[in-house]
Design a protein around this motif. Sequence first.
Motif, PDB file in Angstrom:
ATOM      1  N   GLY A   1       0.822  -1.205   0.000  1.00 45.19           N
ATOM      2  CA  GLY A   1       0.000   0.000   0.000  1.00 45.19           C
ATOM      3  C   GLY A   1       0.852   1.250   0.000  1.00 45.19           C
ATOM      4  N   GLY A   2       0.685   2.061   1.012  1.00 45.14           N
ATOM      5  CA  GLY A   2       1.417   3.321   1.092  1.00 45.14           C
ATOM      6  C   GLY A   2       0.669   4.499   0.506  1.00 45.14           C
ATOM      7  N   SER A   3      -0.641   4.351   0.286  1.00 47.50           N
ATOM      8  CA  SER A   3      -1.441   5.459  -0.235  1.00 47.50           C
ATOM      9  C   SER A   3      -1.420   6.624   0.755  1.00 47.50           C
ATOM     10  CB  SER A   3      -2.879   5.003  -0.483  1.00 47.50           C
ATOM     11  OG  SER A   3      -2.915   3.969  -1.441  1.00 47.50           O
ATOM     12  N   CYS A   4      -1.390   7.854   0.223  1.00 46.94           N
ATOM     13  CA  CYS A   4      -1.200   9.012   1.085  1.00 46.94           C
ATOM     14  C   CYS A   4      -1.592  10.296   0.350  1.00 46.94           C
ATOM     15  CB  CYS A   4       0.249   9.095   1.553  1.00 46.94           C
ATOM     16  SG  CYS A   4       1.474   8.994   0.202  1.00 46.94           S
ATOM     17  N   ILE A   5      -1.647  11.395   1.104  1.00 42.29           N
ATOM     18  CA  ILE A   5      -1.949  12.712   0.536  1.00 42.29           C
ATOM     19  C   ILE A   5      -1.034  13.742   1.183  1.00 42.29           C
ATOM     20  CG2 ILE A   5      -3.677  14.505   0.147  1.00 42.29           C
ATOM     21  CD1 ILE A   5      -5.851  12.421   0.528  1.00 42.29           C
ATOM     22  N   ALA A   6      -0.424  14.580   0.352  1.00 41.83           N
ATOM     23  CA  ALA A   6       0.342  15.723   0.842  1.00 41.83           C
ATOM     24  C   ALA A   6      -0.358  17.014   0.431  1.00 41.83           C
ATOM     25  CB  ALA A   6       1.765  15.704   0.302  1.00 41.83           C
ATOM     26  N   GLY A   7      -0.277  18.017   1.295  1.00 40.78           N
ATOM     27  CA  GLY A   7      -0.875  19.312   1.005  1.00 40.78           C
ATOM     28  C   GLY A   7       0.062  20.201   0.209  1.00 40.78           C
TER      29      GLY A   7
END
Length: 318
Positions: free
Chosen positions: A250-256
Motif C-alpha cells: 500500500g502506502g497510499s497518502c496525501i500531501a498538502g
Amino acid sequence: MKDPLLKVALAQITPVWLDKTGTIKKIENAITEAASKKAELVVFGETLLPGYPFWISLTDGAQFNSTIQKEIHAHYAQNAVVIERGDLDSICNIAEENNIAIYLGILERPKDRGGHSLYASLVYINQKGEIKSVHRKLQPTYEERLSWSPGDGNGLLVHPLKSFTVGGLNCWENWMPLPRAALYGQGENLHVSVWPGSDYNTKDITRFIARESRSYVISVSSLMRKEDFPITTPYLEEILEKAPDVLGNGGSCIAGPDGEWILEPVLHKEGLLIEILDFNRVLQERQNFDPVGHYSRPDVTQLHINRERQSTIRFAKE
C-alpha cells in the motif's frame, strides 16, 4: 464562486489478479462505496485492472523464448482492457449515475497500436461518465519493459473538477521533471500519482511533488500478498516459489500544497481512505512560489510537448 472543497477517496485495494472481469466488479463496488460516502473523486492504483506483472522478476522474465513467459504474457494480454471494445463502459455508467470522477490505472491493449501490445495507462473518467484522457506510461520501469510498451504524450492532459484542475502520472513517471512540468503548465493543482503498491515509492516523492508544485498530491497504491494470487494463475507454483509474503503493502497518502502530510502512508489496510481538500490552500501556497507563474522564466526556459497519439500507420486524407 465554486465550492472550494473536494472530497476524495483513495481506493487501496487488491486486484483479482489477472482476472479482468473479477477486478472490474471489485472496482465497481469501490466506486459505489465511495459515492455513498459523498466522495467526488476516487483514485485506483497503477494497472490495478487487472494487476501488476509481478511474475517477471520472480520467474526469470528476461529469458528469451521462454514458454513460461510467453504463456503468462498471453494470459495477461487476454485480461487487458480494450477501451474501444467497451471494456470500461460499466465503470463509466457508474461514474455518471453517482456523479463521481475516477482515475483508474489499467493495462491497456489499444486498437490504435495494432491491438496486441500492452500499455500501463491512466484513465480519467469525469463525473458525466466520459473518458476524457488515457495516458499511456511514457517509459516503463526496468523489468516492466519486458511486458509493457512505451507510451506517448497524448494523455498529458489536465481536467477541471470543481475548483480544482487535476492531472496524473503513472508510478516512476512522477520522478520525470518534464512530464510533471507539462501538467503544471496547464494549471494542475491536484496531482494524482498511481503506484503498484509500496510506501518505498510514495513516502518521499508525494511530499516532494507537493512542495515543488504547491499543489495537493494524491498517491494511490494497490495491495498484493502471496495468498492473493488466484489458483487459476498460469504457472502459479513457479511464481509462488520466489514470491515474498507481501508484494505490495500500500502506502497510499496525501500531501498538502505546503508539502506536509494530510494523510501519511497507510500500510497493509484494504479499503477506502477519504479526505476533504480545500482549494484555498493552493492559492495560499502559490503566494510565494508558483513554478509556472510568477516564479518562472519562459523567456529563458520553455517546455515543448508533443501530444499527438502515436501509431505505426497514418492514412492519407481522401
